[in-house]
Scaffold this active site. Structure first.
Site, PDB file in Angstrom:
ATOM      1  CD  GLU A 183      -2.904   1.201   2.329  1.00  0.00           C
ATOM      2  OE1 GLU A 183      -2.731   0.451   3.302  1.00  0.00           O
ATOM      3  OE2 GLU A 183      -3.818   2.017   2.256  1.00  0.00           O
ATOM      4  CB  ALA A 223       0.401  -2.253  11.664  1.00  0.00           C
ATOM      5  CG  MET A 224       0.077  -3.246   4.930  1.00  0.00           C
ATOM      6  SD  MET A 224      -0.937  -1.812   4.465  1.00  0.00           S
ATOM      7  CE  MET A 224      -2.121  -2.609   3.382  1.00  0.00           C
ATOM      8  CD  GLU A 225      -4.978  -2.117   5.537  1.00  0.00           C
ATOM      9  OE1 GLU A 225      -4.039  -1.674   6.230  1.00  0.00           O
ATOM     10  OE2 GLU A 225      -5.623  -1.418   4.737  1.00  0.00           O
ATOM     11  CG  ASN A 226      -0.016  -6.770   4.018  1.00  0.00           C
ATOM     12  OD1 ASN A 226      -0.110  -5.878   3.204  1.00  0.00           O
ATOM     13  ND2 ASN A 226       0.906  -6.789   4.971  1.00  0.00           N
ATOM     14  CG  HIS A 274      -6.478   0.513  12.472  1.00  0.00           C
ATOM     15  ND1 HIS A 274      -7.207   1.686  12.410  1.00  0.00           N
ATOM     16  CD2 HIS A 274      -5.890   0.357  11.256  1.00  0.00           C
ATOM     17  CE1 HIS A 274      -7.062   2.211  11.201  1.00  0.00           C
ATOM     18  NE2 HIS A 274      -6.263   1.436  10.480  1.00  0.00           N
ATOM     19  CD  GLU A 275      -3.157  -2.105  10.668  1.00  0.00           C
ATOM     20  OE1 GLU A 275      -3.606  -2.287   9.522  1.00  0.00           O
ATOM     21  OE2 GLU A 275      -2.807  -0.974  11.089  1.00  0.00           O
ATOM     22  CG  HIS A 289      -7.880  -2.016   7.718  1.00  0.00           C
ATOM     23  ND1 HIS A 289      -8.711  -1.070   7.166  1.00  0.00           N
ATOM     24  CD2 HIS A 289      -6.790  -1.334   8.174  1.00  0.00           C
ATOM     25  CE1 HIS A 289      -8.145   0.135   7.279  1.00  0.00           C
ATOM     26  NE2 HIS A 289      -6.983   0.002   7.901  1.00  0.00           N
TER      27      HIS A 289
END
Ligand code: PHE
Ligand code: ZN
Length: 885
Positions: free
Chosen positions: A129, A270-273, A305-306, A309
């Site tokens: 992203e 962080a990232m919600e992959n 949060h992640e 998503h």
């Protein structure tokens, strides 16, 4: 084949230019032969013409790629059968449906931008992203192209025993050359920005979760082996989040496994992959000895949060990046609700609003002001902003206020079921809320399209003869770049009326036959100005407006110190009690700033000290609220209230007020400190956090008395602390005091914790925000310290970022040294990591609000940046927006 020059000037992307993709992808099969210096990527795409497209050529995005080969339906293409530029690959002639096979080479260990595939310590990982996938392979890298991914990872079995990607693990095997492979399949179609892979030699902690329909999900956290004892909190938070999303939003998890990986080098939190969240280590690892209460709290909310998503972002995703707040605003609201439910709702609201007002209001009043749904950008990475996230959450929160909790749930249910598997817009979201509640939200949608913080002007007039209170609400909104005029917003104003003894008074409008059965009601302001007439009021009421901060607006309501002090004591809404206290402090401190500027004696009204004394002594108030009510507004926030911010005056006044409160309430601080300073086994829960926060606020005031005995007490707390909250609170206070004890405390802390990156970052930060005159000198010295690396975003934020944002007197030093320092660092950083460099520019956001000399110095530093060669699009966009008239 031709490789065109990169555009001389970064290009603007506009929402109005949005077109549906010309080609869609059904399935993607990726094979990675992983290696740190050179990774080979083979991509097979099953593509077909989009019936809703324009029938143009097939264009794929790609950056920093070495193209090895490309084949269409099994036939290798020669150089004149496609065209390449620095960032695209164009196939002029393709059939209605076809298969492409593309082989590219990429170089993870040269990737310091941390987008695409990169190396963090011994881990290989990805960040896609918003537009990082195009650094991995040629692809239509846009969120409205959703495909089913199958990913095969091949790597040295010794170096990288763990090979992870999205979805469920399908197959694996050994190879003769010492490599092994793992194949992953994600059945849920997704855009490329949600793709992820990780290769590493990691410790894995496992757990289980049984979903609402009885499915077993395996939970896994992967961390560097030395962090094996820091996973419990994130894992607990994950289970809480999974249950909460089922209970509150009816959302169930949809894969067999959910993985979290911690990496040390990461541009964001962080990232919600899909199924494979990648976290900045600082946002996931925690133990009582190394993480503060604030860290534990943040970790819980980011894990939530992640996870959230998975529905708000992944199952239903964004059509284009102008819709970013569709997933981020809504998901922030969800994580805020989650944190409120897990901890204290009042504290959560206060902290959220405090952050919104200090960060987002400044953004909305500055040169980067943009709507929650922007209409143009140069670099999308620059739009992961507090406006998209925090204001976006407030906007969705207002929809919840307007529909009520049940209506809102009906709306979100409809949204998720109507759009599951689709890439949609904020309009689609609002439409679902409208349809489920038979509402017309046309005017409300201005919150998405108009930038700027509206001002809510409140006037109350009581007529004793008629027993009527006339409450007039007016709104206006300042011009923002590109938006000189604004239309009225829909502003929900939660309010109540209080009697002189603090009791709630009936809320009956002259158009109603009876009073509402509640102590708070919501008035909806839709016009420029509206008057509400409350009847049957036998005494003049005290008006409490914008309870719970029901809209992201600035309130202008003239109230004397006595009225604010009254509300601080009696408002029925805990948020407004805190807010009244803050307004009182701001009102008083701004007057003192004027006194300071004209060399008058500083006058601290007795009523404030009296009120604070009551708050401090009141055992019935949650200690966390007491701690917040006793905390002074920040220097930055005070500065934002002035036409010309006077950093030195603010600093002096704030220090003086703190000392005065400390002297006068010393006995009370002492008593409460002692009562709260009880040995107990550290636990992360609202009640312990509340106690520690008040205890450390008390210690801060006690230190402000200047009494050497308090320094001893602070050192004792540090010595006895078995948790980072108490230790760091002590260190922060020590560092603001000159002398040998200070140096000793810093040295001892480093020696004890030098092996721990998260703790070392805290050590950098306490020095960066220090009050002492040599702050910048120290920061510069620390740039050369072995603990610091310019390539590590957490280091940069902890040292440079904290100095520039949270040390206003030194950053704004009259000689311009702080500004020059930041400009130099940004130019160095831009060569390594444009996203992080651009973010540091934020410290200049409010540059036009300072005196003429400082403005000139800041302008000079900004111009130095703007004039440099080969700026990234990231820095180019922000610096030029700052300098624009
Ligand atoms: N989408 C991430 C989040 O908010 C943030 C992020 C954006 C992370 C871009 C990395 C890169 O949850
Ligand atoms: Zn997010």
């Amino acid at each position: 084949m031709n490789i065109a020059e990169a555009p001389a000037q970064p290009q603007i992307t506009r929402l109005d230019d949005y077109r549906a993709p010309d080609y869609l992808i059904d399935t993607v099969s990726l094979e990675f032969e992983l290696d740190a210096s050179e990774t080979r990527v083979t991509s097979k795409l099953k593509m077909r013409r989009n019936p809703e497209g324009q029938g143009g050529p097939c264009i794929l995005n790609g950056e920093y790629l070495t193209l090895v080969s490309i084949a269409l339906d099994g036939k290798t293409l020669t150089g004149n059968e496609y065209q390449r530029t620095t960032d695209t690959l164009l196939l002029p002639q393709v059939p209605a449906s076809f298969e492409l096979e593309i082989v590219t080479l990429i170089h993870p260990d040269q990737n310091t931008a941390l987008e695409g595939l990169y190396h963090s310590g011994a881990i290989l990982c990805t960040q896609c992203e918003a537009e990082g996938f195009r650094r991995i392979t040629y692809y239509p890298d846009r969120p409205d192209v959703m495909a089913v991914f199958t990913v095969t990872l091949i790597a040295d079995a010794k170096k990288w025993p763990m090979l992870l990607a999205n979805g469920n693990r399908q197959a694996s095997g050994e190879m003769e050359d010492g490599r092994h492979w793992v194949r992953w399949h994600d059945p849920h179609p997704k855009p490329s920005y949600l793709f992820a892979l990780v290769a590493g030699d990691l410790y894995c902690q496992q757990d289980q979760f049984t979903t609402m329909s009885g499915r077993q999900v395996l939970l896994e956290i992967y961390v560097d082996p030395e962090n094996h004892n820091k996973c419990d909190h994130a894992l607990n938070s994950l289970k809480q989040a999974m249950r909460w999303d089922e209970d509150v939003y009816g959302r169930e998890y949809d894969l067999d496994v959910f993985m979290i990986v911690a990496v040390n080098d990461f541009n964001m939190g962080a990232m919600e992959n899909k199924g494979l969240n990648i976290f900045n280590a600082a946002c996931v690892l925690a133990s009582p000895e190394t993480a503060t209460d604030a860290d534990f709290y943040t970790i819980q909310s980011i894990v939530g949060h992640e996870y959230f998503h998975n529905w708000s972002g992944n199952r239903v995703t964004c059509r284009d990046w102008f819709q970013l707040s569709l997933k981020e605003g809504f998901t922030v609201l969800r994580d805020q609700q989650f944190s409120a439910d897990m901890n204290s709702a009042a504290v959560q609201r206060i902290d959220d609003v405090d952050q919104l007002r200090s960060m987002q209001f400044a953004e909305d009043a500055g040169p980067m002001a943009h709507p929650v749904r922007p209409d143009s950008y140069i670099e999308i990475s620059n739009f992961y902003t507090v406006t998209i996230y925090e204001k976006g959450a407030e906007v969705v929160g207002m929809l919840k206020t307007l529909t009520g909790p049940e209506g809102f749930r009906k709306g979100t249910d409809l949204y998720f079921s109507r759009h599951d598997g689709q890439a949609v817009t904020t309009d689609d979201f609002v439409k679902a809320i409208e349809d489920a509640n038979q509402l017309d939200l046309t005017q409300f949608k201005r919150w998405y399209t108009q930038a700027g913080t509206p001002v809510l002007i409140v006037e109350a007039h009581y007529d004793a003869d008629k027993q009527v209170l006339e409450l007039t609400l007016r709104q206006s909104c300042p011009a923002t770049p590109g938006q000189p005029e604004k239309q009225p917003f829909v502003i929900p104003v939660a309010m109540g009326l209080l009697s002189s003894s603090g009791a709630s008074l009936p809320l009956q409008l002259d158009t109603e036959t009876s009073a509402v059965d509640a102590e708070t009601r919501v008035l909806t302001l839709t016009e420029q100005s509206q008057t509400f007439r409350f009847i049957h009021l036998t005494e003049e009421p005290v008006v409490s407006v914008l309870r719970g901060f029901s809209a992201p607006v600035k309130v202008k309501f003239e109230r004397d110190n006595e009225t604010l002090a009254f509300l601080m004591a009696h408002d029925r809404d805990s948020f407004n009690r805190w807010d009244a206290g803050q307004q009182l402090l701001i009102q008083i401190m701004l007057r003192m700033v004027e006194q300071y500027q004209s060399d008058k004696t500083l006058d601290l009204p007795e009523i404030l000290l009296d009120r604070l004394q009551h708050v401090l002594d009141d055992q019935s108030i949650d200690p966390a609220l007491v701690a917040r009510m006793l905390s002074l507004p920040s220097e930055n926030y005070l500065a934002a209230q002035m036409t010309i911010a006077d950093v030195d005056a603010i600093h002096a006044v704030r220090k003086y007020v703190k000392q005065q409160i400390a002297q006068r309430l010393k006995a009370g601080f002492n008593t409460r400190y002692q009562a709260l300073n009880q040995a107990q086994v550290y636990e992360f829960n609202a009640s312990q956090m509340a106690q520690r926060s008040l205890k450390n606020v008390c210690l801060g005031y006690l230190m402000a008395t200047g009494d050497p005995m308090q320094t001893q007490r602070c050192l004792k707390q540090m010595k006895q602390a078995d948790n980072m909250t108490d230790l760091l609170a002590g260190l922060r206070l020590m560092v603001d005091q000159p002398g040998p004890e200070r140096e000793h405390a810093l040295r001892a802390f480093y020696e004890q914790w030098q092996h721990d990156r998260q703790v070392v970052d805290k050590w950098l930060t306490v020095q960066a925000v220090s009050d002492l005159p040599d702050a910048l000198f120290r920061v510069k010295a620390l740039l050369k310290h072995p603990a610091f690396s310019m390539k590590n975003p957490n280091n940069v934020r902890a040292l440079i970022g904290q100095f520039c944002r949270n040390n206003p007197v030194h950053f704004h030093a009259k000689d311009g040294s702080g500004y020059r320092f930041l400009a130099e660092q940004i130019l160095l950083l831009d060569k390594l990591n444009p996203q992080v460099a651009a973010r540091q520019l934020g410290a200049f956001n409010s540059w036009r609000r300072y005196d003429a000399e400082r403005q000139a110095l800041m302008k000079k530093s900004l111009s130095d940046i703007a004039g440099a060669q080969d700026l990234s699009a990231d820095v180019y966009e922000i610096v030029n927006k700052y300098l624009a008239d």
